[in-house]
Design a protein around this motif. Structure first.
Motif, PDB file in Angstrom:
ATOM      1  N   ARG A   1    -139.066  -6.266   3.288  1.00 46.89           N
ATOM      2  CA  ARG A   1    -138.927  -7.651   2.154  1.00 46.89           C
ATOM      3  C   ARG A   1    -138.125  -6.718   0.967  1.00 46.89           C
ATOM      4  O   ARG A   1    -137.015  -7.396   0.738  1.00 46.89           O
ATOM      5  CB  ARG A   1    -140.047  -7.924   2.254  1.00 46.89           C
TER       6      ARG A   1
ATOM      7  N   GLU B   1    -134.788  -6.390   2.022  1.00 50.57           N
ATOM      8  CA  GLU B   1    -133.600  -6.807   2.556  1.00 50.57           C
ATOM      9  C   GLU B   1    -133.367  -8.310   0.765  1.00 50.57           C
ATOM     10  O   GLU B   1    -132.206  -8.334   0.535  1.00 50.57           O
ATOM     11  CB  GLU B   1    -134.320  -8.562   2.945  1.00 50.57           C
TER      12      GLU B   1
ATOM     13  N   VAL C   1    -141.381 -14.318  15.770  1.00 43.77           N
ATOM     14  CA  VAL C   1    -140.455 -14.621  14.347  1.00 43.77           C
ATOM     15  C   VAL C   1    -140.092 -15.745  13.358  1.00 43.77           C
ATOM     16  O   VAL C   1    -140.067 -15.258  11.735  1.00 43.77           O
ATOM     17  CB  VAL C   1    -138.503 -15.492  15.525  1.00 43.77           C
ATOM     18  N   ILE C   2    -141.142 -16.888  13.473  1.00 39.85           N
ATOM     19  CA  ILE C   2    -141.258 -17.762  12.193  1.00 39.85           C
ATOM     20  C   ILE C   2    -141.525 -17.067  11.682  1.00 39.85           C
ATOM     21  O   ILE C   2    -142.135 -17.455  10.766  1.00 39.85           O
ATOM     22  CB  ILE C   2    -141.705 -19.032  13.139  1.00 39.85           C
ATOM     23  N   GLU C   3    -143.012 -15.934  11.819  1.00 44.14           N
ATOM     24  CA  GLU C   3    -143.777 -15.568  10.675  1.00 44.14           C
ATOM     25  C   GLU C   3    -142.649 -14.500   9.990  1.00 44.14           C
ATOM     26  O   GLU C   3    -142.726 -14.590   8.638  1.00 44.14           O
ATOM     27  CB  GLU C   3    -144.763 -15.028  11.348  1.00 44.14           C
ATOM     28  N   GLU C   4    -141.870 -14.145  10.518  1.00 39.70           N
ATOM     29  CA  GLU C   4    -141.287 -13.125   9.612  1.00 39.70           C
ATOM     30  C   GLU C   4    -139.853 -14.066   9.002  1.00 39.70           C
ATOM     31  O   GLU C   4    -139.489 -13.524   7.830  1.00 39.70           O
ATOM     32  CB  GLU C   4    -140.104 -12.362  10.232  1.00 39.70           C
ATOM     33  N   LEU C   5    -139.081 -15.392   8.985  1.00 36.93           N
ATOM     34  CA  LEU C   5    -138.807 -16.138   8.504  1.00 36.93           C
ATOM     35  C   LEU C   5    -139.122 -16.598   7.286  1.00 36.93           C
ATOM     36  O   LEU C   5    -138.612 -16.453   6.291  1.00 36.93           O
ATOM     37  CB  LEU C   5    -137.931 -17.360   8.996  1.00 36.93           C
ATOM     38  N   TYR C   6    -140.480 -17.411   7.776  1.00 38.47           N
ATOM     39  CA  TYR C   6    -140.887 -17.389   6.424  1.00 38.47           C
ATOM     40  C   TYR C   6    -141.575 -16.572   5.043  1.00 38.47           C
ATOM     41  O   TYR C   6    -141.404 -17.008   3.836  1.00 38.47           O
ATOM     42  CB  TYR C   6    -142.964 -18.024   7.092  1.00 38.47           C
TER      43      TYR C   6
ATOM     44  N   HIS D   1    -139.745 -13.653   4.808  1.00 35.56           N
ATOM     45  CA  HIS D   1    -138.299 -13.885   3.796  1.00 35.56           C
ATOM     46  C   HIS D   1    -138.003 -14.717   2.961  1.00 35.56           C
ATOM     47  O   HIS D   1    -138.076 -14.772   1.650  1.00 35.56           O
ATOM     48  CB  HIS D   1    -137.425 -13.901   5.376  1.00 35.56           C
ATOM     49  N   ARG D   2    -138.529 -16.175   3.498  1.00 39.61           N
ATOM     50  CA  ARG D   2    -138.398 -17.605   2.292  1.00 39.61           C
ATOM     51  C   ARG D   2    -138.943 -17.193   1.192  1.00 39.61           C
ATOM     52  O   ARG D   2    -139.066 -17.382   0.479  1.00 39.61           O
ATOM     53  CB  ARG D   2    -138.559 -18.525   3.744  1.00 39.61           C
TER      54      ARG D   2
END
Length: 184
Positions: free
Chosen positions: A164, A167, A2-7, A9-10
């Motif tokens: 990405r 999004e 999850v954190i990898e996907e959020l990063y 995206h960021r």
């Protein structure tokens, strides 16, 4: 995971901010000018990009964040009778170009969405829109594909990852709708 996907995206948002702000601003000015001139916005894409086209069109004819008059945003992805008849009679690569020929007028805006920039149906629609005298805006990714050569402005998301790119396309769609809200 999850954190990898959020990063991820960021990171793509930061790239978009760093490299595409001026293009997004130009797209906002174009869309507002088209609508203020009493013209309409036609939007098309395939798959997830079709959903984005419908989403943006709904924000125009309904509302985005504030009450304002309804504005002409048309997703060329929703008329199943037209889509299937045109696909049957002319081939799927013409489902959007035939609708552009039928519905567009000089000065309208055609927005084509393709993560690769190479969807033949979207390319054909850009060609039809240009012949009519429409303004054209592309939302693409990767290297922009063939859309680079046929759009007035092609906003290319700097990524090879479809998720990405998509999004960022809907984020840009929301930014366009916010610019419209601010103008009305």
């Amino acid at each position: 995971m999850v954190i990898e996907e959020l990063y991820a995206h960021r990171d793509i948002i930061q790239k978009v901010i760093d490299t595409l702000s001026a293009d997004i601003e130009a797209a906002c000015h174009t869309m507002v000018a088209v609508l203020k001139d009493g013209k309409k916005v036609l939007i098309a894409g395939n798959g997830g990009s079709a959903a984005d086209a419908q989403h943006i069109a709904a924000e125009l004819s309904g509302r985005f964040l504030k009450e304002r008059k309804a504005l002409p945003g048309i997703a060329l992805t929703v008329d199943t009778s037209a889509l299937t008849a045109i696909a049957n009679d002319y081939g799927y690569n013409h489902v959007f170009s035939r609708q552009v020929e039928a519905l567009a007028q000089p000065g309208d805006l055609f927005i084509g969405i393709s993560t690769s920039g190479n969807s033949q149906g979207i390319l054909n629609a850009f060609e039809a829109a240009t012949k009519i005298g429409c303004k054209t805006l592309g939302l693409s990714g990767r290297d922009g594909g063939k859309m680079n050569a046929i759009c007035d402005l092609n906003i290319i998301i700097p990524s090879d990852v479809t998720a990405r790119i998509q999004e960022m396309h809907i984020l840009i769609g929301h930014i366009l709708c916010k610019a419209v809200d601010d103008a009305y």
